[in-house]
Design an enzyme around this catalytic site. Structure first.
Site, PDB file in Angstrom:
ATOM      1  N   ARG A 109       0.841  -1.204   0.000  1.00 43.27           N
ATOM      2  CA  ARG A 109       0.000   0.000   0.000  1.00 43.27           C
ATOM      3  C   ARG A 109       0.875   1.253   0.000  1.00 43.27           C
ATOM      4  O   ARG A 109       0.542   2.262  -0.608  1.00 43.27           O
ATOM      5  CB  ARG A 109      -0.956   0.012   1.214  1.00 43.27           C
ATOM      6  N   TYR A 147     -18.160  16.608 -14.011  1.00 39.64           N
ATOM      7  CA  TYR A 147     -18.385  15.176 -14.167  1.00 39.64           C
ATOM      8  C   TYR A 147     -19.392  14.742 -13.077  1.00 39.64           C
ATOM      9  O   TYR A 147     -19.242  15.086 -11.903  1.00 39.64           O
ATOM     10  CB  TYR A 147     -17.055  14.440 -13.998  1.00 39.64           C
ATOM     11  N   ASP A 156      -9.283  19.305 -13.298  1.00 37.04           N
ATOM     12  CA  ASP A 156      -9.511  17.960 -13.820  1.00 37.04           C
ATOM     13  C   ASP A 156      -9.153  18.022 -15.308  1.00 37.04           C
ATOM     14  O   ASP A 156      -9.887  18.602 -16.109  1.00 37.04           O
ATOM     15  CB  ASP A 156     -10.977  17.558 -13.608  1.00 37.04           C
ATOM     16  N   LYS A 204      -9.360   7.088 -18.744  1.00 35.35           N
ATOM     17  CA  LYS A 204      -9.749   7.638 -20.046  1.00 35.35           C
ATOM     18  C   LYS A 204      -8.541   7.709 -20.992  1.00 35.35           C
ATOM     19  O   LYS A 204      -7.979   6.685 -21.310  1.00 35.35           O
ATOM     20  CB  LYS A 204     -10.431   8.985 -19.842  1.00 35.35           C
TER      21      LYS A 204
HETATM   22  C1  LIG Z   1     -14.455   9.484 -15.739  1.00 41.36           C
HETATM   23  C2  LIG Z   1     -14.163  10.807 -15.178  1.00 41.36           C
HETATM   24  C3  LIG Z   1     -13.900  10.984 -13.820  1.00 41.36           C
HETATM   25  C4  LIG Z   1     -13.977   9.839 -12.818  1.00 41.36           C
HETATM   26  O1  LIG Z   1     -12.991   8.892 -13.057  1.00 41.36           O
HETATM   27  P1  LIG Z   1     -13.165   7.325 -12.719  1.00 41.36           P
HETATM   28  O2  LIG Z   1     -11.855   6.764 -13.159  1.00 41.36           O
HETATM   29  O3  LIG Z   1     -14.344   6.834 -13.502  1.00 41.36           O
HETATM   30  O4  LIG Z   1     -13.379   7.234 -11.253  1.00 41.36           O
HETATM   31  C5  LIG Z   1     -13.601  12.255 -13.372  1.00 41.36           C
HETATM   32  N1  LIG Z   1     -13.568  13.307 -14.219  1.00 41.36           N
HETATM   33  C6  LIG Z   1     -13.824  13.173 -15.534  1.00 41.36           C
HETATM   34  C7  LIG Z   1     -13.771  14.377 -16.411  1.00 41.36           C
HETATM   35  C8  LIG Z   1     -14.128  11.933 -16.061  1.00 41.36           C
HETATM   36  O5  LIG Z   1     -14.409  11.811 -17.362  1.00 41.36           O
END
Ligand SMILES: *Cc1c(COP(=O)(O)O)cnc(C)c1O
Length: 391
Positions: A56, A108, A180, A205
């Site tokens: 961890r 999001y 983000d 993503k």
């Molecule tokens: C998918 C997404 C998230 C969350 O991420 P996860 O890996 O699904 O927890 C946060 N911000 C944006 C812009 C996203 O597209």
């Protein structure tokens, strides 16, 4: 760990993507960082070990990915998590009850849910506002505001926030700025260079890019924040597994070439859509008719691979007809993989957003969102034309 000492600091993006954080394995010379699939490490004698105690806290595959992502965002410290939301949750744990967070009003959906339905119960306060209007934003700040949480472009409306202006305003008031950067990736946009305090990613993503793992990351050059994140990553424990880190490392090696192709395809499809539906119904920062096209050019080196559009009269029926007719674009949530996806945000990713809130920002019932993949453009164009045939 991160033994990429042969890498010149001024190395280009692709060189960093392929080499940063990754040198041949010290034991065998393996060129690819191994998947250190272990939970613990042997100690030679009491208090004598190689710096690795428990997974961890210490995992060399994860360290490689953390150093790799830090190098790509131009930050000093990187931290990886089990998902994008796990990264967001850990970041918010640096705050305390009574602290106030200002966030975009078109976030999001999972981030909004985490803030509103979970973290509010622990005494954090949230205000949601349009972060693209500096004056409104400034008025939303309070004496106890500690963090500004921004997505640019927003999803699915593709509104942009001027990161340089917002960062300067917030910093003057001692408020940290978190961006983000999932949609743009560091290939096109590096918020730390524009003054942001930290960058957040859903590694799930584009960074991984192959729709086969979940992950999250935070990058910062702020030493105090890094100390706090390092403590919380271990203390709260939302770490990713080594296999997922290894997959993401394989993904980032091709980030530059993938993003170039995602964008080239997206620009062509956005042009096709705008010719057909008019610029008013197509949301893509790369279109000269996008209200913030000049800002997009100023703060990023590209426009990305995400497009939203409103077919026909904007009704659910019009959206459904087009949505159901796609053959190559896969009907699915998520984004950023090599394969093209089409999503109906109102019923999928944004189902929890009240209709009134949606309509107020021009987010019609039938709006569709494309994550444009890296297939051959002519095939994507043919599929889009087929889907739009009666519109
Ligand atoms: C998918 C997404 C998230 C969350 O991420 P996860 O890996 O699904 O927890 C946060 N911000 C944006 C812009 C996203 O597209």
């Amino acid at each position: 760990m991160g033994g990429d000492s042969s890498l010149r600091p001024e190395s280009g993006f692709s060189t960093r993507a392929i080499h940063a954080g990754q040198s041949p394995d010290p034991t065998t010379g393996a060129v690819v960082v191994p998947i250190y699939q272990t939970s613990t490490y042997a100690q030679e004698a009491l208090g004598k070990h190689k710096g690795f105690e428990y997974a961890r806290t210490h995992n060399a595959t994860r360290f490689a990915l953390e150093n790799n992502l830090a190098a790509l965002e131009g930050g000093r410290f990187g931290f990886c998590f089990a998902s994008g939301l796990a990264a967001t949750n850990t970041l918010l744990q640096t705050l305390s009850a009574g602290d106030h967070v200002v966030a975009g009003d078109n976030l999001y959906g999972g981030t909004y849910r985490l803030f509103e339905k979970v973290l509010r119960r622990f005494g954090l306060e949230f205000a949601f506002t349009a972060t693209d209007d500096l004056q409104t934003l400034e008025k939303t700040l309070r004496p106890n505001t500690k963090m500004l949480f921004v997505e640019t472009p927003t999803n699915p409306m593709m509104r942009l926030t001027d990161l340089r202006a917002v960062s300067a305003m917030a910093r003057e008031r001692g408020v940290s700025v978190v961006v983000d950067n999932t949609f743009m990736t560091p290939y096109f946009q590096r918020p730390l260079e524009l003054g942001a305090t930290a960058v957040l990613h859903s590694v799930t993503k584009y960074l991984n890019g192959h729709s086969d793992m979940l992950g999250g990351a935070l990058v910062t050059s702020d030493e105090a924040l890094a100390d706090s994140l390092r403590f919380l990553q271990n203390a709260a424990g939302a770490v990713p597994g080594p296999m997922d880190c290894w997959l993401a490392l394989r993904g980032t090696k091709t980030l530059a070439v993938r993003m170039q192709r995602h964008e080239a395809n997206a620009r062509a499809l956005a042009d096709d859509l705008a010719r057909r539906l008019g610029v008013d119904a197509v949301f893509y920062p790369g279109l000269p008719g996008h209200p913030q096209h000049h800002l997009a050019k100023r703060q990023a080196s590209g426009f990305g691979g995400m497009i939203s559009f409103i077919p026909g009269d904007g009704s659910l029926e019009a959206g459904r007809r087009v949505f159901d007719r796609f053959r190559l674009f896969t009907r699915a949530e998520s984004l950023g993989g090599v394969e093209s996806l089409v999503c109906h945000p109102a019923s999928m990713t944004h189902a929890s957003v009240p209709r009134k809130t949606r309509m107020a920002m021009g987010f019609a019932d039938g709006l569709l969102r494309l994550s444009v993949g890296i297939e051959d453009l002519v095939d994507l164009q043919a599929d889009l034309a087929h889907a739009l045939q009666d519109v």
